[in-house]
Design an enzyme around this catalytic site. Sequence first.
Site, PDB file in Angstrom:
ATOM      1  N   SER A 140      -0.100  -6.957  -2.857  1.00 54.86           N
ATOM      2  CA  SER A 140      -0.331  -6.279  -4.139  1.00 54.86           C
ATOM      3  C   SER A 140      -0.639  -7.357  -5.168  1.00 54.86           C
ATOM      4  O   SER A 140      -0.226  -8.511  -5.001  1.00 54.86           O
ATOM      5  CB  SER A 140       0.954  -5.545  -4.550  1.00 54.86           C
ATOM      6  N   TYR A 153       9.890  -5.238  -5.715  1.00 51.63           N
ATOM      7  CA  TYR A 153       8.565  -4.982  -5.135  1.00 51.63           C
ATOM      8  C   TYR A 153       7.724  -6.267  -5.156  1.00 51.63           C
ATOM      9  O   TYR A 153       7.105  -6.631  -4.157  1.00 51.63           O
ATOM     10  CB  TYR A 153       7.876  -3.869  -5.935  1.00 51.63           C
ATOM     11  N   ALA A 154       7.723  -6.956  -6.297  1.00 50.24           N
ATOM     12  CA  ALA A 154       6.925  -8.187  -6.404  1.00 50.24           C
ATOM     13  C   ALA A 154       7.420  -9.239  -5.407  1.00 50.24           C
ATOM     14  O   ALA A 154       6.608  -9.940  -4.787  1.00 50.24           O
ATOM     15  CB  ALA A 154       6.998  -8.735  -7.831  1.00 50.24           C
ATOM     16  N   ALA A 155       8.736  -9.316  -5.238  1.00 50.41           N
ATOM     17  CA  ALA A 155       9.282 -10.284  -4.265  1.00 50.41           C
ATOM     18  C   ALA A 155       8.805  -9.945  -2.860  1.00 50.41           C
ATOM     19  O   ALA A 155       8.414 -10.829  -2.091  1.00 50.41           O
ATOM     20  CB  ALA A 155      10.814 -10.277  -4.331  1.00 50.41           C
ATOM     21  N   LYS A 157       6.077  -8.369  -2.023  1.00 44.65           N
ATOM     22  CA  LYS A 157       4.634  -8.560  -1.867  1.00 44.65           C
ATOM     23  C   LYS A 157       4.245 -10.046  -1.877  1.00 44.65           C
ATOM     24  O   LYS A 157       3.267 -10.442  -1.244  1.00 44.65           O
ATOM     25  CB  LYS A 157       3.893  -7.775  -2.950  1.00 44.65           C
TER      26      LYS A 157
HETATM   27  N1  LIG Z   1      -1.543   2.259  -4.869  1.00 42.11           N
HETATM   28  C1  LIG Z   1      -1.469   1.112  -5.515  1.00 42.11           C
HETATM   29  O1  LIG Z   1      -1.645   1.038  -6.758  1.00 42.11           O
HETATM   30  C2  LIG Z   1      -1.200  -0.169  -4.777  1.00 42.11           C
HETATM   31  C3  LIG Z   1      -1.370  -1.387  -5.470  1.00 42.11           C
HETATM   32  C4  LIG Z   1      -1.104  -2.572  -4.802  1.00 42.11           C
HETATM   33  C5  LIG Z   1      -0.682  -2.567  -3.481  1.00 42.11           C
HETATM   34  N2  LIG Z   1      -0.517  -1.369  -2.829  1.00 42.11           N
HETATM   35  C6  LIG Z   1      -0.040  -1.421  -1.448  1.00 42.11           C
HETATM   36  O2  LIG Z   1      -0.974  -0.774  -0.614  1.00 42.11           O
HETATM   37  C7  LIG Z   1      -0.309  -0.207   0.522  1.00 42.11           C
HETATM   38  C8  LIG Z   1      -0.694   1.259   0.657  1.00 42.11           C
HETATM   39  O3  LIG Z   1      -0.279   1.912  -0.536  1.00 42.11           O
HETATM   40  P1  LIG Z   1      -0.807   3.362  -0.955  1.00 42.11           P
HETATM   41  O4  LIG Z   1      -0.971   3.338  -2.416  1.00 42.11           O
HETATM   42  O5  LIG Z   1      -1.912   3.784  -0.072  1.00 42.11           O
HETATM   43  O6  LIG Z   1       0.523   4.220  -0.636  1.00 42.11           O
HETATM   44  P2  LIG Z   1       0.697   5.768  -0.276  1.00 42.11           P
HETATM   45  O7  LIG Z   1      -0.437   6.557  -0.788  1.00 42.11           O
HETATM   46  O8  LIG Z   1       2.072   6.105  -0.733  1.00 42.11           O
HETATM   47  O9  LIG Z   1       0.650   5.759   1.328  1.00 42.11           O
HETATM   48  C9  LIG Z   1       1.617   5.053   2.036  1.00 42.11           C
HETATM   49  C10 LIG Z   1       1.407   5.239   3.511  1.00 42.11           C
HETATM   50  O10 LIG Z   1       2.392   4.461   4.195  1.00 42.11           O
HETATM   51  C11 LIG Z   1       3.188   5.297   5.036  1.00 42.11           C
HETATM   52  N3  LIG Z   1       4.543   4.768   5.034  1.00 42.11           N
HETATM   53  C12 LIG Z   1       5.336   4.547   3.961  1.00 42.11           C
HETATM   54  N4  LIG Z   1       6.530   4.080   4.359  1.00 42.11           N
HETATM   55  C13 LIG Z   1       6.475   3.976   5.703  1.00 42.11           C
HETATM   56  C14 LIG Z   1       7.412   3.568   6.686  1.00 42.11           C
HETATM   57  N5  LIG Z   1       8.638   3.187   6.350  1.00 42.11           N
HETATM   58  N6  LIG Z   1       7.025   3.565   7.977  1.00 42.11           N
HETATM   59  C15 LIG Z   1       5.781   3.985   8.326  1.00 42.11           C
HETATM   60  N7  LIG Z   1       4.864   4.395   7.445  1.00 42.11           N
HETATM   61  C16 LIG Z   1       5.219   4.408   6.147  1.00 42.11           C
HETATM   62  C17 LIG Z   1       3.059   6.700   4.400  1.00 42.11           C
HETATM   63  O11 LIG Z   1       3.282   7.744   5.335  1.00 42.11           O
HETATM   64  P3  LIG Z   1       4.740   8.422   5.523  1.00 42.11           P
HETATM   65  O12 LIG Z   1       5.272   8.668   4.127  1.00 42.11           O
HETATM   66  O13 LIG Z   1       4.481   9.640   6.310  1.00 42.11           O
HETATM   67  O14 LIG Z   1       5.539   7.412   6.264  1.00 42.11           O
HETATM   68  C18 LIG Z   1       1.613   6.685   3.949  1.00 42.11           C
HETATM   69  O15 LIG Z   1       0.780   6.955   5.045  1.00 42.11           O
HETATM   70  C19 LIG Z   1       1.179  -0.442   0.283  1.00 42.11           C
HETATM   71  O16 LIG Z   1       1.601  -1.572   1.001  1.00 42.11           O
HETATM   72  C20 LIG Z   1       1.268  -0.697  -1.206  1.00 42.11           C
HETATM   73  O17 LIG Z   1       2.385  -1.479  -1.553  1.00 42.11           O
HETATM   74  C21 LIG Z   1      -0.762  -0.184  -3.442  1.00 42.11           C
END
Ligand SMILES: NC(=O)c1ccc[n+]([C@@H]2O[C@H](COP(=O)([O-])OP(=O)(O)OC[C@H]3O[C@@H](n4cnc5c(N)ncnc54)[C@H](OP(=O)(O)O)[C@@H]3O)[C@@H](O)[C@H]2O)c1
Length: 262
Positions: A140, A153-155, A157
């Site tokens: 992130s 969260y930052a830690a 990432k």
């Molecule tokens: N959206 C942002 O603004 C943003 C910014 C920077 C970085 N990111 C990073 O990008 C990645 C994807 O984020 P996103 O925004 O797409 O999130 P999201 O829309 O909440 O989707 C998260 C996905 O991960 C799965 N998941 C969550 N916890 C899990 C677990 N313990 N075991 C297995 N699967 C799990 C969820 O399915 P289930 O709930 O069914 O498990 C879902 O498919 C993350 O690592 C996030 O930290 C996101």
Amino acid sequence: MDLKNKKVLITGGSAGIGKALIKELAARGVQDIAVVGRRREPLEALQSEFDNVNFLPIQGNVASVEDLDRVVSEVTETWGELDILINNAGVVSAGLLHEVSDEDVINQININVTGLILLTKKALPLLQKSEAGAIMNVSSGYGYIAMPFYSVYAATKAAVGQFSDAMRRELHQYPLHVMTVYPSATDTDMMKTAVVGDMDSADDVARAAVEGLLNKEINVILGGKQREEQIKTNFLEPQKIDEFAVANFAALRERTLKHRSM
Ligand SMILES: NC(=O)c1ccc[n+]([C@@H]2O[C@H](COP(=O)([O-])OP(=O)(O)OC[C@H]3O[C@@H](n4cnc5c(N)ncnc54)[C@H](OP(=O)(O)O)[C@@H]3O)[C@@H](O)[C@H]2O)c1
């Protein structure tokens, strides 16, 4: 890297950035994708959405060692090989540190870091047999520039970025590219409880990530030149970012008060 015939394992592919990555990979010819997520329904729905892909849906929690062993066993039994591991699953729970429950501290670390490291460890014997493979870890922007209310969260990432760099250097004898993706705020379910203005789309992030994979980029940083400048400032003159955080403290507090996606 020619993506056709690659076998891909992705965590968190049933929603958001992970699902957009599947769309991007499928559009570029990937046919075999194993997907890990906790909820069965969205995992199974993928097959009807992408009929040119053979899915291996694996219900599981990346924070469970038992589930990770089962994930790797299923991939081994079904394909016997693996080329690309995408560690994308992640969660967030914002707030002043004392407000974040112990459970949310532990689960953010277990899901965002421990699970990612253990799945990589367990999938490595398969990946090391690939003739041209990759590990893509999703961090992130906060992995580079930490902000108040996101200490945990930052830690987690930042740990993802360091893990990627160490693994790339450790695996230099193998044809495995190890890279990190640093999305900025992206319009997904994860952000539904945060108040953010302009966000990237998940498709934007996925496109940049897959192009980065094909070009063997080490770090794919979303947010453009401005973000790159901020990262330099944070490294060389962190007090300037401190000043920004102090000046925006109340507004940041307001926007992140309810931000939780676990
Ligand atoms: N959206 C942002 O603004 C943003 C910014 C920077 C970085 N990111 C990073 O990008 C990645 C994807 O984020 P996103 O925004 O797409 O999130 P999201 O829309 O909440 O989707 C998260 C996905 O991960 C799965 N998941 C969550 N916890 C899990 C677990 N313990 N075991 C297995 N699967 C799990 C969820 O399915 P289930 O709930 O069914 O498990 C879902 O498919 C993350 O690592 C996030 O930290 C996101």
